[in-house]
Scaffold this motif. Structure first.
Motif, PDB file in Angstrom:
ATOM      1  N   LEU A  47       0.848  -1.198   0.000  1.00 39.76           N
ATOM      2  CA  LEU A  47       0.000   0.000   0.000  1.00 39.76           C
ATOM      3  C   LEU A  47       0.885   1.249   0.000  1.00 39.76           C
ATOM      4  O   LEU A  47       0.639   2.206  -0.734  1.00 39.76           O
ATOM      5  CB  LEU A  47      -0.917  -0.008   1.237  1.00 39.76           C
ATOM      6  N   GLY A  48       1.952   1.221   0.813  1.00 38.99           N
ATOM      7  CA  GLY A  48       2.864   2.351   0.910  1.00 38.99           C
ATOM      8  C   GLY A  48       3.504   2.692  -0.433  1.00 38.99           C
ATOM      9  O   GLY A  48       3.641   3.858  -0.790  1.00 38.99           O
ATOM     10  N   LYS A  49       3.882   1.643  -1.182  1.00 39.49           N
ATOM     11  CA  LYS A  49       4.502   1.875  -2.496  1.00 39.49           C
ATOM     12  C   LYS A  49       3.521   2.575  -3.418  1.00 39.49           C
ATOM     13  O   LYS A  49       3.851   3.523  -4.125  1.00 39.49           O
ATOM     14  CB  LYS A  49       4.929   0.544  -3.125  1.00 39.49           C
ATOM     15  N   GLU A  50       2.282   2.087  -3.375  1.00 39.64           N
ATOM     16  CA  GLU A  50       1.224   2.649  -4.222  1.00 39.64           C
ATOM     17  C   GLU A  50       0.996   4.130  -3.855  1.00 39.64           C
ATOM     18  O   GLU A  50       0.933   5.002  -4.718  1.00 39.64           O
ATOM     19  CB  GLU A  50      -0.050   1.852  -3.909  1.00 39.64           C
ATOM     20  N   LEU A  51       0.905   4.382  -2.546  1.00 41.91           N
ATOM     21  CA  LEU A  51       0.645   5.756  -2.089  1.00 41.91           C
ATOM     22  C   LEU A  51       1.813   6.679  -2.424  1.00 41.91           C
ATOM     23  O   LEU A  51       1.622   7.834  -2.811  1.00 41.91           O
ATOM     24  CB  LEU A  51       0.374   5.783  -0.579  1.00 41.91           C
ATOM     25  N   GLY A  52       3.043   6.175  -2.292  1.00 42.85           N
ATOM     26  CA  GLY A  52       4.241   6.967  -2.572  1.00 42.85           C
ATOM     27  C   GLY A  52       4.247   7.480  -4.000  1.00 42.85           C
ATOM     28  O   GLY A  52       4.587   8.635  -4.263  1.00 42.85           O
ATOM     29  N   GLU A  53       3.839   6.612  -4.943  1.00 39.48           N
ATOM     30  CA  GLU A  53       3.817   7.036  -6.343  1.00 39.48           C
ATOM     31  C   GLU A  53       2.812   8.158  -6.544  1.00 39.48           C
ATOM     32  O   GLU A  53       3.067   9.122  -7.264  1.00 39.48           O
ATOM     33  CB  GLU A  53       3.448   5.851  -7.253  1.00 39.48           C
ATOM     34  N   ILE A  54       1.667   8.036  -5.894  1.00 40.29           N
ATOM     35  CA  ILE A  54       0.619   9.056  -6.063  1.00 40.29           C
ATOM     36  C   ILE A  54       1.073  10.396  -5.491  1.00 40.29           C
ATOM     37  O   ILE A  54       0.980  11.434  -6.158  1.00 40.29           O
ATOM     38  CB  ILE A  54      -0.698   8.604  -5.392  1.00 40.29           C
ATOM     39  N   ILE A  55       1.607  10.394  -4.268  1.00 38.03           N
ATOM     40  CA  ILE A  55       1.942  11.689  -3.663  1.00 38.03           C
ATOM     41  C   ILE A  55       3.129  12.341  -4.366  1.00 38.03           C
ATOM     42  O   ILE A  55       3.198  13.553  -4.439  1.00 38.03           O
ATOM     43  CB  ILE A  55       2.145  11.639  -2.121  1.00 38.03           C
ATOM     44  N   ASN A  56       4.015  11.545  -4.934  1.00 38.32           N
ATOM     45  CA  ASN A  56       5.154  12.164  -5.639  1.00 38.32           C
ATOM     46  C   ASN A  56       4.767  12.714  -7.013  1.00 38.32           C
ATOM     47  O   ASN A  56       5.538  13.449  -7.617  1.00 38.32           O
ATOM     48  CB  ASN A  56       6.325  11.202  -5.731  1.00 38.32           C
ATOM     49  N   ARG A  57       3.577  12.367  -7.475  1.00 41.43           N
ATOM     50  CA  ARG A  57       3.066  13.034  -8.688  1.00 41.43           C
ATOM     51  C   ARG A  57       2.312  14.307  -8.312  1.00 41.43           C
ATOM     52  O   ARG A  57       1.839  15.028  -9.162  1.00 41.43           O
ATOM     53  CB  ARG A  57       2.112  12.101  -9.452  1.00 41.43           C
ATOM     54  N   GLY A  58       2.149  14.543  -6.995  1.00 41.48           N
ATOM     55  CA  GLY A  58       1.431  15.741  -6.547  1.00 41.48           C
ATOM     56  C   GLY A  58      -0.074  15.551  -6.551  1.00 41.48           C
ATOM     57  O   GLY A  58      -0.832  16.503  -6.368  1.00 41.48           O
ATOM     58  N   GLU A  59      -0.512  14.298  -6.770  1.00 42.48           N
ATOM     59  CA  GLU A  59      -1.957  14.041  -6.805  1.00 42.48           C
ATOM     60  C   GLU A  59      -2.466  13.656  -5.416  1.00 42.48           C
ATOM     61  O   GLU A  59      -1.687  13.408  -4.504  1.00 42.48           O
ATOM     62  CB  GLU A  59      -2.235  12.901  -7.800  1.00 42.48           C
ATOM     63  N   LEU A  60      -3.791  13.581  -5.304  1.00 41.46           N
ATOM     64  CA  LEU A  60      -4.388  13.185  -4.022  1.00 41.46           C
ATOM     65  C   LEU A  60      -4.647  11.685  -4.035  1.00 41.46           C
ATOM     66  O   LEU A  60      -4.921  11.113  -5.090  1.00 41.46           O
ATOM     67  CB  LEU A  60      -5.719  13.904  -3.798  1.00 41.46           C
ATOM     68  N   ILE A  61      -4.611  11.056  -2.866  1.00 40.74           N
ATOM     69  CA  ILE A  61      -5.003   9.653  -2.828  1.00 40.74           C
ATOM     70  C   ILE A  61      -6.535   9.590  -2.745  1.00 40.74           C
ATOM     71  O   ILE A  61      -7.191  10.592  -2.475  1.00 40.74           O
ATOM     72  CB  ILE A  61      -4.280   8.863  -1.709  1.00 40.74           C
ATOM     73  N   SER A  62      -7.108   8.410  -3.014  1.00 37.33           N
ATOM     74  CA  SER A  62      -8.565   8.361  -3.190  1.00 37.33           C
ATOM     75  C   SER A  62      -9.296   8.712  -1.888  1.00 37.33           C
ATOM     76  O   SER A  62      -8.799   8.466  -0.786  1.00 37.33           O
ATOM     77  CB  SER A  62      -8.996   6.973  -3.669  1.00 37.33           C
ATOM     78  N   ASP A  63     -10.485   9.294  -2.069  1.00 34.36           N
ATOM     79  CA  ASP A  63     -11.286   9.705  -0.912  1.00 34.36           C
ATOM     80  C   ASP A  63     -11.573   8.515   0.003  1.00 34.36           C
ATOM     81  O   ASP A  63     -11.523   8.626   1.225  1.00 34.36           O
ATOM     82  CB  ASP A  63     -12.617  10.307  -1.386  1.00 34.36           C
ATOM     83  N   GLU A  64     -11.847   7.333  -0.599  1.00 38.60           N
ATOM     84  CA  GLU A  64     -12.211   6.158   0.199  1.00 38.60           C
ATOM     85  C   GLU A  64     -11.025   5.719   1.066  1.00 38.60           C
ATOM     86  O   GLU A  64     -11.173   5.483   2.266  1.00 38.60           O
ATOM     87  CB  GLU A  64     -12.615   4.966  -0.689  1.00 38.60           C
ATOM     88  N   GLN A  65      -9.854   5.622   0.408  1.00 36.83           N
ATOM     89  CA  GLN A  65      -8.662   5.176   1.130  1.00 36.83           C
ATOM     90  C   GLN A  65      -8.336   6.121   2.298  1.00 36.83           C
ATOM     91  O   GLN A  65      -8.045   5.698   3.405  1.00 36.83           O
ATOM     92  CB  GLN A  65      -7.468   5.161   0.179  1.00 36.83           C
ATOM     93  N   MET A  66      -8.430   7.434   1.974  1.00 38.59           N
ATOM     94  CA  MET A  66      -8.085   8.439   2.975  1.00 38.59           C
ATOM     95  C   MET A  66      -9.067   8.403   4.143  1.00 38.59           C
ATOM     96  O   MET A  66      -8.668   8.445   5.311  1.00 38.59           O
ATOM     97  CB  MET A  66      -8.121   9.806   2.283  1.00 38.59           C
ATOM     98  N   ALA A  67     -10.351   8.309   3.839  1.00 35.97           N
ATOM     99  CA  ALA A  67     -11.366   8.320   4.890  1.00 35.97           C
ATOM    100  C   ALA A  67     -11.224   7.095   5.792  1.00 35.97           C
ATOM    101  O   ALA A  67     -11.382   7.186   7.010  1.00 35.97           O
ATOM    102  CB  ALA A  67     -12.765   8.374   4.273  1.00 35.97           C
ATOM    103  N   GLN A  68     -10.894   5.946   5.184  1.00 35.81           N
ATOM    104  CA  GLN A  68     -10.723   4.724   5.983  1.00 35.81           C
ATOM    105  C   GLN A  68      -9.572   4.863   6.973  1.00 35.81           C
ATOM    106  O   GLN A  68      -9.709   4.530   8.154  1.00 35.81           O
ATOM    107  CB  GLN A  68     -10.402   3.546   5.061  1.00 35.81           C
ATOM    108  N   MET A  69      -8.445   5.391   6.477  1.00 37.32           N
ATOM    109  CA  MET A  69      -7.268   5.555   7.345  1.00 37.32           C
ATOM    110  C   MET A  69      -7.607   6.499   8.486  1.00 37.32           C
ATOM    111  O   MET A  69      -7.241   6.286   9.634  1.00 37.32           O
ATOM    112  CB  MET A  69      -6.078   6.145   6.553  1.00 37.32           C
ATOM    113  N   LEU A  70      -8.335   7.568   8.156  1.00 35.90           N
ATOM    114  CA  LEU A  70      -8.641   8.570   9.173  1.00 35.90           C
ATOM    115  C   LEU A  70      -9.634   8.046  10.207  1.00 35.90           C
ATOM    116  O   LEU A  70      -9.481   8.289  11.407  1.00 35.90           O
ATOM    117  CB  LEU A  70      -9.208   9.822   8.498  1.00 35.90           C
TER     118      LEU A  70
END
Ligand code: AMP
Length: 221
Positions: A47-70
């Motif tokens: 999951l971390g690898k997947e998230l790392g690629e997204i944040i280094n493109r400057g994009e947001l991670i998905s609303d569902e993933q973020m809400a679950q973590m929070l």
């Protein structure tokens, strides 16, 4: 009184710095969704690898993933006996996330007290982000222009190494600002309409920004 607050503002407005100081002063827990993501990234998990690629493109991670973590984090914190409230720094970042946050607060029987918008000019943002350094251990934030560490590259508090975030590179900063304008800025009106929005001018040195936030918080009844 339980004080659940949101800090809103573009990347580099000072949300993290102000949230750190304010949470300490009022014994609140600061939740930075960016830190939650970076912890997952440095764990090296799939999951971390997947998230790392997204944040280094400057994009947001998905609303569902973020809400679950929070939700997991909020549930755990709010069930503790000495819970005084949270400061959310970096969440919500989209209108769907704000809607979901209202659901989460409902489920854990918490109430949002106020949303503090730190207004900041684009010129300031770029300058701040490119000189930001963070402690790898305690996450204290430095700025080599305005708040440099006493020893270059080392944290004043614990002596650990400071690092510069991968997503604070000029190309990524531009993409993050575009994401902010498109997806996050609409939250200003969203919370204004709900009567929860407070704002102040964040184009000032860190200490003044912290004092302005504290003044707003003290005015909340
Ligand atoms: P920050 O530390 O708040 O600047 O967040 C760093 C990066 O993590 C952002 O640019 C996003 O890619 C991701 N991120 C942080 N919070 C959220 C959120 N609420 N929703 C989606 N992505 C987020």
């Amino acid at each position: 009184m339980v004080l659940n607050l949101i800090f809103l503002g573009p990347p580099g407005a000072g949300k993290g710095t102000v949230a750190q100081a304010v949470s300490k002063k009022y014994s609140l827990v600061q939740i930075s969704t960016g830190d939650l993501i970076r912890e997952e990234v440095s764990s090296g998990s799939e999951l971390g690898k997947e998230l790392g690629e997204i944040i280094n493109r400057g994009e947001l991670i998905s609303d569902e993933q973020m809400a679950q973590m929070l939700e997991l984090k909020l549930k755990e914190l709010s069930s503790q006996e000495n819970f005084n409230g949270v400061i959310l720094d970096g969440f919500p970042r989209t209108v769907p996330q704000a809607d979901e946050l209202a659901n989460i607060f409902g489920r854990i029987e918490q109430e949002l007290k106020a949303v503090i918008n730190i207004e900041s000019s684009e010129e300031n943002i770029v300058k701040r982000l490119s000189s930001r350094w963070t402690c790898s251990k305690c996450k204290k934030i430095y700025n080599t222009l305005s708040v440099p560490p006493k020893v270059e590259g080392k944290c004043d508090v614990d002596g650990a190494d400071l690092f510069q975030r991968d997503d604070d590179k000029p190309e990524t900063i531009k993409a993050r600002l575009a994401q902010y304008n498109e997806k996050t800025a609409p939250l200003i009106n969203y919370y204004k309409e709900k009567g929860l929005l407070k704002a102040y001018d964040g184009n000032v040195p860190p200490q003044e920004s912290i004092e302005a936030a504290e003044k707003l918080i003290e005015g909340l009844e």
